[in-house]
Write a protein that holds these residues in place. Structure first.
Motif, PDB file in Angstrom:
ATOM      1  N   LYS A   1       0.847  -1.180   0.000  1.00 31.96           N
ATOM      2  CA  LYS A   1       0.000   0.000   0.000  1.00 31.96           C
ATOM      3  C   LYS A   1       0.882   1.230   0.000  1.00 31.96           C
ATOM      4  N   VAL A   2       0.432   2.290  -0.645  1.00 41.84           N
ATOM      5  CA  VAL A   2       1.142   3.566  -0.609  1.00 41.84           C
ATOM      6  C   VAL A   2       0.121   4.655  -0.313  1.00 41.84           C
ATOM      7  N   VAL A   3       0.441   5.501   0.648  1.00 46.56           N
ATOM      8  CA  VAL A   3      -0.412   6.636   1.010  1.00 46.56           C
ATOM      9  C   VAL A   3       0.274   7.892   0.498  1.00 46.56           C
ATOM     10  N   ILE A   4      -0.360   8.581  -0.430  1.00 44.81           N
ATOM     11  CA  ILE A   4       0.181   9.836  -0.943  1.00 44.81           C
ATOM     12  C   ILE A   4      -0.762  10.959  -0.534  1.00 44.81           C
ATOM     13  N   GLY A   5      -0.224  12.005   0.007  1.00 43.89           N
ATOM     14  CA  GLY A   5      -1.048  13.109   0.468  1.00 43.89           C
ATOM     15  C   GLY A   5      -0.292  14.414   0.439  1.00 43.89           C
ATOM     16  N   GLY A   6      -1.021  15.482   0.494  1.00 52.19           N
ATOM     17  CA  GLY A   6      -0.405  16.799   0.532  1.00 52.19           C
ATOM     18  C   GLY A   6      -1.388  17.878   0.129  1.00 52.19           C
ATOM     19  N   GLY A   7      -1.084  19.068   0.563  1.00 55.87           N
ATOM     20  CA  GLY A   7      -1.877  20.213   0.153  1.00 55.87           C
ATOM     21  C   GLY A   7      -1.003  21.156  -0.656  1.00 55.87           C
ATOM     22  N   TRP A   8      -1.277  21.250  -1.947  1.00 50.29           N
ATOM     23  CA  TRP A   8      -0.436  22.122  -2.778  1.00 50.29           C
ATOM     24  C   TRP A   8      -0.654  23.585  -2.361  1.00 50.29           C
ATOM     25  N   PRO A   9       0.286  24.474  -2.661  1.00 49.97           N
ATOM     26  CA  PRO A   9       0.195  25.850  -2.171  1.00 49.97           C
ATOM     27  C   PRO A   9      -1.148  26.495  -2.534  1.00 49.97           C
ATOM     28  N   CYS A  10      -1.745  27.163  -1.533  1.00 48.30           N
ATOM     29  CA  CYS A  10      -3.088  27.722  -1.721  1.00 48.30           C
ATOM     30  C   CYS A  10      -3.053  29.224  -2.011  1.00 48.30           C
ATOM     31  N   ILE A  11      -1.863  29.792  -2.165  1.00 47.78           N
ATOM     32  CA  ILE A  11      -1.763  31.244  -2.270  1.00 47.78           C
ATOM     33  C   ILE A  11      -2.541  31.795  -3.455  1.00 47.78           C
ATOM     34  N   ASN A  12      -2.627  31.020  -4.557  1.00 52.25           N
ATOM     35  CA  ASN A  12      -3.360  31.491  -5.727  1.00 52.25           C
ATOM     36  C   ASN A  12      -4.822  31.043  -5.738  1.00 52.25           C
ATOM     37  N   HIS A  13      -5.238  30.369  -4.665  1.00 50.90           N
ATOM     38  CA  HIS A  13      -6.647  29.983  -4.521  1.00 50.90           C
ATOM     39  C   HIS A  13      -7.332  30.757  -3.407  1.00 50.90           C
ATOM     40  N   SER A  14      -6.576  31.234  -2.438  1.00 49.72           N
ATOM     41  CA  SER A  14      -7.165  31.800  -1.222  1.00 49.72           C
ATOM     42  C   SER A  14      -7.833  33.141  -1.479  1.00 49.72           C
ATOM     43  N   VAL A  15      -9.019  33.320  -0.892  1.00 50.27           N
ATOM     44  CA  VAL A  15      -9.723  34.599  -1.019  1.00 50.27           C
ATOM     45  C   VAL A  15      -9.013  35.698  -0.239  1.00 50.27           C
ATOM     46  N   LEU A  16      -8.074  35.340   0.630  1.00 50.02           N
ATOM     47  CA  LEU A  16      -7.308  36.348   1.360  1.00 50.02           C
ATOM     48  C   LEU A  16      -6.284  37.039   0.467  1.00 50.02           C
ATOM     49  N   ASN A  17      -6.036  36.474  -0.712  1.00 51.90           N
ATOM     50  CA  ASN A  17      -5.052  37.040  -1.632  1.00 51.90           C
ATOM     51  C   ASN A  17      -5.792  37.791  -2.738  1.00 51.90           C
ATOM     52  N   PRO A  18      -5.764  39.124  -2.721  1.00 51.34           N
ATOM     53  CA  PRO A  18      -6.507  39.874  -3.747  1.00 51.34           C
ATOM     54  C   PRO A  18      -5.899  39.730  -5.134  1.00 51.34           C
ATOM     55  N   ARG A  19      -4.633  39.285  -5.213  1.00 51.11           N
ATOM     56  CA  ARG A  19      -3.974  39.154  -6.523  1.00 51.11           C
ATOM     57  C   ARG A  19      -3.810  37.695  -6.924  1.00 51.11           C
ATOM     58  N   ARG A  20      -4.687  36.859  -6.460  1.00 51.36           N
ATOM     59  CA  ARG A  20      -4.564  35.432  -6.772  1.00 51.36           C
ATOM     60  C   ARG A  20      -4.766  35.195  -8.263  1.00 51.36           C
ATOM     61  N   GLN A  21      -4.041  34.198  -8.783  1.00 47.99           N
ATOM     62  CA  GLN A  21      -4.078  33.877 -10.214  1.00 47.99           C
ATOM     63  C   GLN A  21      -4.856  32.597 -10.503  1.00 47.99           C
ATOM     64  N   GLY A  22      -5.389  31.984  -9.451  1.00 48.59           N
ATOM     65  CA  GLY A  22      -6.231  30.817  -9.654  1.00 48.59           C
ATOM     66  C   GLY A  22      -5.455  29.585 -10.079  1.00 48.59           C
ATOM     67  N   ALA A  23      -6.137  28.699 -10.776  1.00 45.66           N
ATOM     68  CA  ALA A  23      -5.545  27.419 -11.172  1.00 45.66           C
ATOM     69  C   ALA A  23      -4.413  27.571 -12.155  1.00 45.66           C
ATOM     70  N   GLU A  24      -4.311  28.748 -12.805  1.00 46.90           N
ATOM     71  CA  GLU A  24      -3.235  28.968 -13.766  1.00 46.90           C
ATOM     72  C   GLU A  24      -1.972  29.519 -13.118  1.00 46.90           C
ATOM     73  N   GLY A  25      -2.029  29.810 -11.829  1.00 46.00           N
ATOM     74  CA  GLY A  25      -0.847  30.292 -11.144  1.00 46.00           C
ATOM     75  C   GLY A  25       0.218  29.219 -11.057  1.00 46.00           C
ATOM     76  N   ALA A  26       1.469  29.675 -10.981  1.00 47.45           N
ATOM     77  CA  ALA A  26       2.590  28.716 -10.964  1.00 47.45           C
ATOM     78  C   ALA A  26       2.485  27.773  -9.779  1.00 47.45           C
ATOM     79  N   SER A  27       2.143  28.289  -8.608  1.00 55.55           N
ATOM     80  CA  SER A  27       2.066  27.419  -7.427  1.00 55.55           C
ATOM     81  C   SER A  27       0.914  26.437  -7.538  1.00 55.55           C
ATOM     82  N   SER A  28      -0.176  26.844  -8.181  1.00 59.58           N
ATOM     83  CA  SER A  28      -1.320  25.931  -8.333  1.00 59.58           C
ATOM     84  C   SER A  28      -1.000  24.780  -9.274  1.00 59.58           C
TER      85      SER A  28
END
Length: 1549
Positions: A1065-1092
């Motif tokens: 069995k292999v468990v893979i998990g993680g939360g990719w950077p949310c900076i371009n998804h978060s509503v706290l970021n007025p300059r977020r680039q969404g799913a097309e952002g480099a971090s996303s």
């Protein structure tokens, strides 16, 4: 001034202080300084300056690069010995020229001269034929040779042979190499003459032989590394060749004076300490002698006088009065002085003939008493220190009083000495009479020898110094000493049991071991023999017996595909590094080879090769060799002895193209020392049963495709194949060849699988790397061991039932035989055992009556013969194969008593020296001690497990030791709640799973898995932060850390799969950077952002995980996925969910804890376990968004806020409302653009925001998100945030303290460990196991237990460990809390008769987790382990109530902490050894120092500073019959940590 500094360094200082002792860096400094001194002495200051400047440059480059490989090239000092005339650059150039010439020789024509090249070009242009000049024109010319050839006495045939050889391209190349390298030597004319004299030998020798001699004479020039000065090199260069390892010192110190005929010499650098005795005042180099005036006055004068008879006295040059006083005071008189050479001659007289073991013991005793040097000095000094009236407050166990011999025994020894001294002929009748009568005195002699070994270890420091204060002891033994001597006496009786008059004769190991047959005695550097039919006939199958059983029918299902398909293990060509394609068949003649092939074809082992099927590499067929190794001697009918040989296929060529199997059964073989971890009651004995497969390997037939790799390199006649063809052909092997790199794994797996088919219980099998089988301590009980083709059964029965089982096959043995018969696997009756009370298998011997398991006594007797052969023989080189074999065999035998491993310190140091040397007298001393220790090579399985557990610790101020007084309520409850798995194998320590945590941060996923009790076999973490790496490795040292997720390749994923082949069995998990998804970021680039887009890299890894197993032909992995991110915009949600392939769940962390963290979780491969607290609501639209998600609702009793906030802290407002989501604090000079919550923030919140450098969003400073303590309002501290997220408050405590902002950023980036743990409960529990349970609350209870444990680390000792700590619970995971009450409680299952107390039972359960060394408890057996990394799991001390046993300050502070840790263990053992009630026990001792743990479990250390305390620990363990079971404990958990520091507190008070 004469330049002597380098000579002093190499010939004197380096002999006493080799490179291994002083270190490479110090050695380079010494060489540089010595070179500078010599150059200045020669008035060559410019060269001295050049050397110094280049040294400075090399150090500068080393600091920049961190290694010496390039830096040392800048230096002008030579790194090797200076007996050479060439420079490094010249040698490298010569080697390159030699390689170039060899390459040219492969071409038909050599390089042409430029003029010839122009002529050929002109002819080609004119259309003429071009013929290059042959290589023969480039021959050698030597005028002296020509003159000699032109003399009339030389025949024309000789002239032609010499001139032909001088034209040979290879000879020309060798001459050029020699001239290029050595042409500038002042001895060049002699070197050249020597070369042509060898050429002239062609007059009488074949040219091939002469060329071989020429090649050997130049071999040292063609080596890649700068060679040591070989005999050839020294002769060519005209320099003296010092024999390897010759100590240039004279050996004796300078003669100071003669006093009454007694030599008094100076204890200076010339003294080797191989004879004579130091009698001066205490000295840092020579230690404290018992003979200095202040000490010797209390000793018996007559004994002192006897101990110094015939000895040279050594003192400091200014200490002559000490020697004068000693000679006058004790009336010393001159007597014949024994030197090391004369001692060897003396011992050779006694041991040159065959003797009984008993008489050898007497000879060794007499020899040790006369032995010159430090060993003999101690033997002569010990009787002086045995005092009639000796009283100490504490009656120490050591030193042991030496057994006192009776008058008759002394007379016997005197007669033996007469023979040794040459006054009585060894062939006389009186000597033969001594040999026959020796058994009466033999037991006492061997007991004396064992006592001497123990006393030597205790009283002789690592530097060869007597520890004089420790040597004083009472002449009459104490109760504990009597018990020790009685046990040694029983060992001596067992040792000389069944003694024969010709049992021992000093000889080489090769000769001594011939009587052992094919007994396994450890790894062997054996000799190969040419094959003959007569020699292999007894060891090979008869007609049609070989290759009759398909191997695939025997092995387990997981191995079958590898048995049939070699392509699964084929190494790709691009990964091969210079594979061999051919090996030699060693056989006496071609005629003999034809006979052998004919016989093996009849047997079914060989057949004619099908050339089209033979494996080829780059067009060249790959063919293997064959040879024989000694098996046994057989007496033929004509009275002659025949050496039988085991047929070995040299599979090096075939193996070069194959990998080893991913899962190797050979790594779990039942190593015989593991049998010593078993446990017997006092009235129980061991009955043995055994089976051995006849003609194993040969009888099995691998898949047909494997034959492509099994061809042999020597052709046989057509008649040998008996297939009707007359042409010659290559044979190939049909059976499983002995020499195939995977064959042992196949046979081991097959035999274990046979046992399963026969109904033998797998949980009764002893395996390497696993705890000893957990069987009830009921009688009878059985344990099984499989080692390739050997099966051994140890059946434990009551002594009174011996008659019921002895001589009878066991039921399990009969079942196995039946299965073997069904598979037509033959058995070897000669190697079978049926109810044997004494049995030898695999070089191990079981003494069932005594309950001892050790190395075979016949093996030990052969070792004794080989040890004596080295002792009494001539000079021995440390690179001698015989010495290396003897030392390795001794170590193999010592595995049954690891404390004796300290006797190899000097031998290993000399054998591992950078250049060979002659074995020193100190090395011979260790061989002599190894001879004396042979009776002690046993493991006692009747040794009781002490119910008391001990802990030791050391600090720079002092040492401490604690012991348990009983189980705590927690420990008792824990013991009675443990369960046992009735059927099948016991549960492994880890899950067969790999965890890959992407964007790992501080390890949220790993923390969640720890809470639920999911311990993976391996962990891979991916993150760019170096600080996160430090934090992660602090909690999981075996993690594989990858810095960038973009850098992960498919090959890396394949490597992870290879590394964890057992994982399902292999468990893979993680939360990719949310900076371009978060509503706290007025300059977020969404799913097309480099971090996303980093999600794409994580999903690529997921894809490779699904396909990697198939590419490696391993079982497919079950992939469990858990991805996390913030609630995002509609477009982002659709894009990212489409990539992932399914929709997420929405979870609000505030429902399970005290802080908000609304997140989306994409989960796959694991079921959600509802329990009584979790439910999944229908899809609903999230506020402010149009998409619908399934929401997980958690209805649980949230823990009180006091669990999370610091003492005296309260929530500032709305205490029942959760805190806002913890975000990353970043200090700023000015407020960020459009901060979240700014418009709704109160004025006070904005002021706090500005005062905190705009670190967080303004709403975080509202009263509902703040706490207040005695200092006023504040944000929740990082420790409080950690607790609310499901981490311990100490999670971010690293050696290098992290800033508050950095720790806050780690918290802001992390999972909510508690939420993830709740979602992944399905990994360890089934839904039906959680019915009616509030699983979330139980997780918080697990967390609280961990937090309480962490919070106790700073509290006083009494609160943590004494009786007041009895109510503090230990730590268990959710898995252990939720599982229902066991059907078979472990306590009643293991010990139904209640033989053991609860304390002893818990100790027994810990001790059974010992490694194969038997000394180290690994409660994480089966967990991943990397060299140099700490991944042991700490033993929890809260199972017991503790009391302080010792707390003291050091007499000599300032020692290294590793030494002090060993001394703390020594002090504990000395204390326990004084009372005989503590003897004969397995002592569980907790230690927090990794170096001490490793040294004690290994039994020895190469670090000289640690050897002294290790030797003394071994001595106490041998005398008191202790077996240390060492467990690792965290330093902060160690009960002895506080007591080790109390001495300083008492001084301060």
């Amino acid at each position: 001034m004469p330049p002597v500094a380098r000579a002093y360094l190499s010939q004197i200082y380096m002999v006493r202080h080799p490179e291994a002792a002083i270190g490479l860096r110090n050695l380079r400094e010494l060489r540089t300084l010595a070179t500078l001194v010599d150059l200045m002495a020669m008035n060559d200051s410019l060269r001295a300056l050049d050397v110094a400047v280049q040294r400075m440059k090399s150090i500068e480059l080393f600091i920049a690069q961190g290694q010496w490989s390039q830096a040392n090239l800048l230096e002008l000092i030579v790194p090797e010995e200076e007996q050479r005339a060439w420079f490094r650059q010249e040698l490298k150039a010569a080697q390159q020229e030699h390689k170039s010439d060899l390459r040219l020789q492969r071409d038909q024509w050599p390089r042409s001269e430029p003029r010839e090249r122009k002529e050929r070009k002109r002819k080609r242009e004119e259309g003429q034929a071009v013929v290059s000049p042959p290589a023969a024109r480039r021959g050698l010319e030597y005028p002296a040779m020509e003159r000699a050839l032109n003399e009339c006495e030389v025949s024309e045939e000789t002239r032609e042979k010499v001139r032909s050889l001088m034209q040979d391209p290879e000879v020309v190349a060798l001459y050029r190499l020699r001239r290029f390298a050595l042409g500038k030597s002042p001895n060049w004319k002699m070197i050249e003459q020597d070369f042509f004299e060898m050429i002239a030998n062609v007059a009488g020798d074949p040219p091939a032989l002469v060329k071989k001699q020429l090649r050997l004479s130049c071999q040292f020039l063609g080596e890649e590394l700068i060679p040591s000065a070989s005999e050839v090199a020294c002769r060519l260069l005209g320099v003296d060749q010092s024999q390897a390892g010759v100590d240039p010192r004279s050996g004796e110190g300078r003669l100071l004076k003669l006093v009454n005929g007694i030599e008094v010499r100076a204890a200076d650098i010339e003294w080797k300490r191989e004879d004579g005795v130091y009698v001066g005042t205490p000295h840092t180099e020579f230690g404290a002698s018992i003979y200095h005036q202040e000490f010797v006055s209390q000793l018996d004068k007559e004994k002192v006088r006897i101990s110094l008879v015939g000895q040279h006295l050594y003192v400091g040059s200014k200490d002559l009065r000490a020697a004068d006083w000693l000679i006058q005071e004790f009336g010393l008189i001159p007597k014949e002085h024994v030197t090391p050479v004369s001692w060897r001659q003396m011992m050779r007289r006694g041991l040159g003939l065959s003797l009984s073991v008993s008489l050898v013991g007497v000879v060794l005793k007499v020899g040790i008493q006369d032995r010159p040097g430090e060993l003999g000095n101690l033997a002569r000094a010990l009787p002086c220190c045995a005092l009639e009236n000796f009283h100490r407050l504490a009656k120490e166990l050591l030193p042991l009083p030496m057994p006192i011999m009776t008058d008759e025994e002394l007379a016997f020894e005197a007669a033996v000495k007469e023979v040794l001294c040459g006054r009585l002929d060894v062939t006389s009748e009186s000597w033969r009479k001594l040999n026959s009568e020796a058994k009466e005195i033999g037991v006492k002699a061997w007991t004396w020898l064992q006592c001497f070994v123990i006393n030597h270890l205790y009283c002789h420091g690592a530097g060869g110094r007597m520890l004089s204060e420790c040597m004083l002891h009472a002449k009459e033994p104490t109760a504990s000493q009597e018990r020790s001597i009685k046990r040694l006496d029983s060992l001596s009786k067992k040792w000389i049991e069944e003694d024969k008059e010709d049992a021992i004769r000093a000889d080489t190991w090769e000769k001594s071991s011939e009587t052992l047959g094919d007994m396994y005695t450890g790894p062997n550097v054996g000799k190969s023999y040419p094959l003959t039919l007569e020699a292999i006939l007894p060891t090979t199958p008869g007609a049609s017996e070989a290759a009759r059983i398909p191997l695939s029918e025997v092995v387990s299902d997981s191995v079958k595909e590898y048995v049939d398909d070699p392509s699964l293990l084929r190494i790709p060509d691009e990964e091969l590094i210079g594979p061999r394609t051919s090996a030699l068949v060693q056989v006496t003649s071609q005629e003999e080879w034809d006979k052998i092939v004919s016989h093996l074809v009849d047997a079914g082992m060989l057949e004619r090769e099908v050339e089209a099927e033979t494996f080829k590499y780059r067009g060249e067929p790959v063919r293997n060799g064959a040879f024989g190794v000694h098996k046994s001697w057989v007496l033929k009918e004509d009275g002659e002895w025949l050496r039988t040989l085991r047929l070995i296929i040299n599979m090096i060529p075939g193996n070069s193209f194959q990998r080893r199997m991913p899962v190797r059964a050979s790594e779990k073989m039942g190593y015989a020392p593991l049998w010593g971890n078993l446990y017997l009651h006092e009235d129980e004995i061991i009955i043995c049963a055994a089976e051995d497969q006849k003609h194993c390997f040969h009888i099995y037939r691998p898949g047909y495709a494997w034959r492509a790799f099994f061809s042999l390199s020597r052709m046989a006649s057509g008649q040998a194949f008996k297939d009707g063809k007359v042409e010659k052909g290559y044979p190939r092997v049909k059976s499983a060849p002995m020499g195939w790199n995977n064959v042992v794994d196949f046979i081991q797996d097959g035999f274990e699988n046979m046992a399963k088919m026969a109904g033998l219980a797998p949980n009764q099998v002893i395996r390497m790397g696993e705890p000893s089988p957990l069987e009830p301590l009921a009688t009878p009980r059985s344990f099984f061991s499989f080692y390739v083709d050997n099966f051994d059964q140890l059946k434990i029965i009551w002594r009174t039932d011996r008659g019921l089982y002895e001589g009878q096959p066991t039921d399990e043995q009969l079942q196995l035989r039946e299965t073997m018969e069904e598979l037509t696997v033959g058995r070897d009756p000669k190697k079978a055992a049926e109810g044997s009370i004494s049995w030898t298998s695999l070089g191990a011997e079981v003494a069932g009556e005594e309950g001892w398991i050790g190395s075979s006594r016949s093996f030990r007797r052969a070792l004794l013969s080989a040890n004596l052969g080295l002792l009494v023989g001539d000079e021995v080189r440390t690179d001698s194969p015989n010495l290396q074999s003897v030392v390795s065999k001794n170590m193999h035998s010592v595995q049954y008593n690891r404390q004796l491993a300290v006797l190899f310190d000097r031998l290993y140091a000399e054998m591992n020296a950078s250049r060979p040397r002659l074995l020193s007298e100190k090395g011979r001393d260790e061989l002599l001690l190894l001879c004396c220790s042979l009776p002690m090579h046993w493991l006692d399985v009747k040794m009781k497990v002490s119910g008391q557990v001990y802990a030791t610790d050391a600090s720079p101020e002092g040492g401490g030791a604690c012991c348990t007084t009983g189980l705590s309520p927690w420990g008792s409850a824990r013991l009675h709640s443990l369960s046992h798995e009735r059927d099948g194998l016991e549960g492994a320590a880890t899950e067969n799973a790999l965890v890959i945590e992407c964007f790992a941060g501080m390890g949220g996923l790993k923390q969640a898995l720890d809470l639920i009790g999911f311990e993976p076999a391996g962990v891979v973490a991916i993150d760019t932060s170096a600080e996160c790496c430090k934090v992660y490795k602090q909690h999981c040292r075996h993690v594989i850390w990858v810095q960038k997720i973009e850098s992960v390749t498919e090959e890396q994923v394949l490597e992870w799969r290879r590394r964890f082949p057992r994982a399902t069995k292999v468990v893979i998990g993680g939360g990719w950077p949310c900076i371009n998804h978060s509503v706290l970021n007025p300059r977020r680039q969404g799913a097309e952002g480099a971090s996303s887009k980093l999600l794409d890299d994580m999903l690529a890894i997921r894809g490779w995980l699904g396909s990697c197993s198939e590419k490696l032909h391993l079982p497919p992995w079950k992939v469990v996925e858990i991805f996390e991110n913030v609630v995002m915009d509609d477009a982002d949600y659709e894009a990212q969910s489409k990539k992932i392939g399914y929709t997420p769940y929405f979870v609000e962390a505030a429902e399970i804890g005290r802080c908000r963290r609304p997140r989306l979780y994409w989960i796959s491969g694991v079921d959600l376990v509802a329990g009584d607290d979790l439910s999944v609501a229908a899809r609903r639209t999230l506020r402010g968004h149009n998409y619908q998600v399934k929401q997980i609702k958690v209805d649980t009793e949230r823990p009180p806020l006091t669990w999370f906030l610091n003492e005296g802290t309260t929530k500032m407002a709305e205490p029942e409302e959760p805190f806002a989501t913890f975000t990353r604090p970043i200090a700023r000079q000015s407020p960020p653009e459009d901060p979240a919550g700014f418009d709704q923030a109160t004025e006070k919140a904005l002021k706090r925001w500005r005062g905190d450098s705009y670190r967080l969003q303004p709403y975080q400073y509202e009263p509902r998100n703040l706490v207040t303590d005695k200092n006023g309002p504040r944000r929740p501290a990082v420790e409080e945030q950690l607790r609310m997220m499901g981490f311990q408050s100490t999670h971010l405590n690293t050696k290098t303290k992290l800033s508050a902002d950095l720790r806050g950023q780690m918290v802001g980036n992390s999972f909510s460990a508690m939420v993830v743990a709740r979602l992944l409960v399905g990994l360890v529990l089934k839904p039906e196991q959680c019915v009616g349970k509030d699983v979330s609350l139980m997780l918080w209870e697990v967390w609280k237990a961990k937090e309480d444990k962490a919070g106790q680390e700073g509290k006083p000792w009494k609160v943590r460990f004494a009786s007041v700590a009895a109510g503090v619970p230990g730590v268990v995971s959710l898995l252990e809390r939720v599982l229902p009450s066991p059907v078979a409680p472990l306590r009643s299952f293991i010990d139904p008769q209640q033989w053991l107390t609860d304390e002893e039972m818990l100790s027994y359960l810990l001790a059974r987790n010992g490694t194969h060394r038997g000394a180290e408890i690994r409660i994480d057996l089966g967990m991943p382990y990397s060299v140099g990394e700490l991944c042991r799991q700490s033993i929890d001390p809260s199972h017991w109530i503790w009391k302080v046993l010792m707390s003291y300050s050091w007499r000599e502070p300032g020692q290294h902490i590793n030494i002090l840790e060993l001394v703390a263990v020594l002090d504990l053992l000395r204390r326990q050894g004084r009372d005989p009630k503590h003897h004969d026990q397995r002592l569980i001792t907790l230690v927090d120092n990794q170096v001490a743990m490793s040294c004690l479990s290994k039994g020895r250390s190469s670090a000289r500073a640690l050897q002294g305390p290790l030797r003394r620990i071994s001595a106490v363990c041998l005398a008191a019959h202790f077996r240390l079971c060492l467990g690792w404990i965290k330093s902060k958990w160690n009960p002895a940590d506080g007591p080790s520091r109390w001495a300083k507190r008492r001084r301060n008070a």
